[in-house]
Design a protein around this motif. Structure first.
Motif, PDB file in Angstrom:
ATOM      1  N   VAL B   4      76.410  51.794  61.509  1.00 57.20           N
ATOM      2  CA  VAL B   4      75.717  51.603  60.240  1.00 57.20           C
ATOM      3  C   VAL B   4      74.549  52.581  60.215  1.00 57.20           C
ATOM      4  O   VAL B   4      73.752  52.630  61.160  1.00 57.20           O
ATOM      5  N   THR B   5      74.460  53.338  59.147  1.00 54.29           N
ATOM      6  CA  THR B   5      73.415  54.351  59.030  1.00 54.29           C
ATOM      7  C   THR B   5      72.525  54.054  57.837  1.00 54.29           C
ATOM      8  O   THR B   5      72.997  53.897  56.711  1.00 54.29           O
ATOM      9  N   GLN B   6      71.246  53.963  58.104  1.00 53.01           N
ATOM     10  CA  GLN B   6      70.247  53.842  57.047  1.00 53.01           C
ATOM     11  C   GLN B   6      69.382  55.096  57.153  1.00 53.01           C
ATOM     12  O   GLN B   6      68.578  55.211  58.078  1.00 53.01           O
ATOM     13  N   PRO B   7      69.576  56.046  56.258  1.00 50.18           N
ATOM     14  CA  PRO B   7      68.961  57.357  56.424  1.00 50.18           C
ATOM     15  C   PRO B   7      67.449  57.396  56.267  1.00 50.18           C
ATOM     16  O   PRO B   7      66.804  58.316  56.768  1.00 50.18           O
ATOM     17  N   GLU B   8      66.895  56.414  55.567  1.00 49.71           N
ATOM     18  CA  GLU B   8      65.452  56.427  55.332  1.00 49.71           C
ATOM     19  C   GLU B   8      64.742  55.426  56.222  1.00 49.71           C
ATOM     20  O   GLU B   8      65.074  54.241  56.217  1.00 49.71           O
ATOM     21  N   GLU B  80      55.894  41.963  46.375  1.00 46.54           N
ATOM     22  CA  GLU B  80      56.402  41.024  47.376  1.00 46.54           C
ATOM     23  C   GLU B  80      57.741  41.456  47.976  1.00 46.54           C
ATOM     24  O   GLU B  80      58.241  40.811  48.907  1.00 46.54           O
ATOM     25  N   ASP B  81      58.309  42.531  47.454  1.00 42.16           N
ATOM     26  CA  ASP B  81      59.541  43.074  48.049  1.00 42.16           C
ATOM     27  C   ASP B  81      59.249  43.919  49.280  1.00 42.16           C
ATOM     28  O   ASP B  81      60.179  44.310  50.002  1.00 42.16           O
ATOM     29  N   SER B  82      57.999  44.221  49.505  1.00 44.32           N
ATOM     30  CA  SER B  82      57.637  45.019  50.679  1.00 44.32           C
ATOM     31  C   SER B  82      58.076  44.293  51.940  1.00 44.32           C
ATOM     32  O   SER B  82      57.671  43.151  52.187  1.00 44.32           O
ATOM     33  N   ALA B  83      58.895  44.961  52.721  1.00 43.75           N
ATOM     34  CA  ALA B  83      59.479  44.339  53.913  1.00 43.75           C
ATOM     35  C   ALA B  83      60.333  45.364  54.643  1.00 43.75           C
ATOM     36  O   ALA B  83      60.505  46.498  54.192  1.00 43.75           O
ATOM     37  N   MET B  84      60.892  44.923  55.759  1.00 48.42           N
ATOM     38  CA  MET B  84      61.844  45.727  56.514  1.00 48.42           C
ATOM     39  C   MET B  84      63.238  45.265  56.122  1.00 48.42           C
ATOM     40  O   MET B  84      63.522  44.052  56.143  1.00 48.42           O
ATOM     41  N   TYR B  85      64.104  46.191  55.759  1.00 44.75           N
ATOM     42  CA  TYR B  85      65.446  45.858  55.322  1.00 44.75           C
ATOM     43  C   TYR B  85      66.474  46.457  56.277  1.00 44.75           C
ATOM     44  O   TYR B  85      66.418  47.638  56.607  1.00 44.75           O
ATOM     45  N   TYR B  86      67.411  45.624  56.693  1.00 45.73           N
ATOM     46  CA  TYR B  86      68.464  46.051  57.604  1.00 45.73           C
ATOM     47  C   TYR B  86      69.829  45.836  56.958  1.00 45.73           C
ATOM     48  O   TYR B  86      70.119  44.754  56.456  1.00 45.73           O
ATOM     49  N   CYS B  87      70.632  46.859  57.015  1.00 47.24           N
ATOM     50  CA  CYS B  87      72.025  46.751  56.616  1.00 47.24           C
ATOM     51  C   CYS B  87      72.846  46.423  57.858  1.00 47.24           C
ATOM     52  O   CYS B  87      72.540  46.921  58.955  1.00 47.24           O
ATOM     53  N   ALA B  88      73.848  45.579  57.707  1.00 48.44           N
ATOM     54  CA  ALA B  88      74.643  45.187  58.871  1.00 48.44           C
ATOM     55  C   ALA B  88      76.097  44.990  58.478  1.00 48.44           C
ATOM     56  O   ALA B  88      76.404  44.689  57.322  1.00 48.44           O
ATOM     57  N   ILE B 100      76.692  44.514  63.521  1.00 50.09           N
ATOM     58  CA  ILE B 100      76.212  45.846  63.860  1.00 50.09           C
ATOM     59  C   ILE B 100      75.156  46.198  62.830  1.00 50.09           C
ATOM     60  O   ILE B 100      75.451  46.264  61.629  1.00 50.09           O
ATOM     61  N   PHE B 101      73.935  46.401  63.300  1.00 42.82           N
ATOM     62  CA  PHE B 101      72.806  46.664  62.403  1.00 42.82           C
ATOM     63  C   PHE B 101      72.482  48.149  62.341  1.00 42.82           C
ATOM     64  O   PHE B 101      72.674  48.898  63.307  1.00 42.82           O
ATOM     65  N   GLY B 102      71.970  48.550  61.183  1.00 37.90           N
ATOM     66  CA  GLY B 102      71.349  49.858  61.081  1.00 37.90           C
ATOM     67  C   GLY B 102      69.941  49.791  61.654  1.00 37.90           C
ATOM     68  O   GLY B 102      69.477  48.725  62.080  1.00 37.90           O
ATOM     69  N   LYS B 103      69.252  50.943  61.625  1.00 36.17           N
ATOM     70  CA  LYS B 103      67.915  50.985  62.215  1.00 36.17           C
ATOM     71  C   LYS B 103      66.853  50.418  61.285  1.00 36.17           C
ATOM     72  O   LYS B 103      65.725  50.193  61.698  1.00 36.17           O
ATOM     73  N   GLY B 104      67.228  50.191  60.050  1.00 37.15           N
ATOM     74  CA  GLY B 104      66.299  49.577  59.120  1.00 37.15           C
ATOM     75  C   GLY B 104      65.528  50.575  58.279  1.00 37.15           C
ATOM     76  O   GLY B 104      65.308  51.729  58.668  1.00 37.15           O
ATOM     77  N   THR B 105      65.133  50.115  57.092  1.00 41.32           N
ATOM     78  CA  THR B 105      64.281  50.889  56.191  1.00 41.32           C
ATOM     79  C   THR B 105      63.094  50.026  55.808  1.00 41.32           C
ATOM     80  O   THR B 105      63.272  48.873  55.378  1.00 41.32           O
ATOM     81  N   LYS B 106      61.919  50.571  55.976  1.00 44.62           N
ATOM     82  CA  LYS B 106      60.720  49.847  55.576  1.00 44.62           C
ATOM     83  C   LYS B 106      60.413  50.180  54.131  1.00 44.62           C
ATOM     84  O   LYS B 106      60.196  51.342  53.775  1.00 44.62           O
TER      85      LYS B 106
END
Lengths: 116, 111
Positions: B4-8, B80-88, B100-106
């Protein structure tokens, strides 16, 4: 319901030592999964326990082992600690279903392990 | 290989602006895709899953098998949407145990 609880919250060990982390699943849940989250990374699956047996395992060495007790709580054991084992260890619980449609994974707050 | 790739690493937008968090996956089969969110000082929690086809807190995500993507979108971002988001992704249909998680996008939403 306190949800998924993990202990301890923080732990400091030295290389070569052994560590045991504990997890109590959310009430009504019977399946426990463990994840390792290194700094700046997403969680990485270690293994999953159901009915007191390891059901699935990720790409982790045998130094990582676990156990599930009859009350569904679980332990993660890591032997011969390496510096690279320093990470946040997350426990997640769920309820096993044969045809899962609404299965939801609940995470604990984690145990921060530092290996010096 | 399953990936899983989170480019940002970081995405910064102003309140009221549209937001899109990108997620691409690599999996030889029919995976199940998820978005997880971690708000400050809170636990990682499920935001939405593609099979539910639902909108949670104004967020939606569509699985594009052709582009192997599962981007998360919201038309008007809130602070309030400010957070760390992970795709899995899960290769085991219906089971979230082995994700399987991506590295996350803040995501940072500025006032």
């Amino acid at each position: 319901d306190a949800g998924v609880t993990q202990s301890p919250t923080h732990l400091i060990k030295t290389r070569g030592q052994q560590v045991t982390l504990r997890c109590s699943p959310k009430s009504g849940h019977d399946t426990v999964s463990w994840y390792q989250q290194a700094l700046g990374q997403g969680p990485q699956f270690i293994f999953q326990y159901y009915e007191e047996e390891e059901r699935q395992r990720g790409n982790f060495p045998d130094r990582f082992s676990g156990h599930q007790f009859p009350n569904y709580s679980s332990e993660l054991n890591v032997n011969a600690l390496l510096l690279g084992d320093s990470a946040l260890y997350l426990c997640a619980s769920s309820r096993n279903r044969d045809t899962a449609t609404n299965e939801k994974l609940f995470f604990g707050s984690g145990t921060q392990l530092s290996v010096l | 290989a399953q990936r899983v790739t989170q480019p940002e690493k970081l995405l910064s937008v102003f309140k009221g602006a549209p937001v899109e968090l990108k997620c691409n996956y690599s999996y030889s089969g029919s995976p199940e895709l998820f978005w997880y969110v971690q708000y400050s000082r809170q636990r990682l929690q499920l935001l939405l899953r593609h099979i539910s086809r639902e909108s949670i807190k104004g967020f939606t995500a569509d699985l594009n098998k052709g582009e192997t993507s599962f981007h998360l979108k919201k038309p008007f971002a809130q602070e309030e949407d400010s957070a760390m988001y992970y795709c899995a992704l899960s290769g085991q249909w219906g089971s979230q145990g082995n994700l399987i998680f991506g590295k996350g996008t803040k995501l940072s939403v500025k006032p």
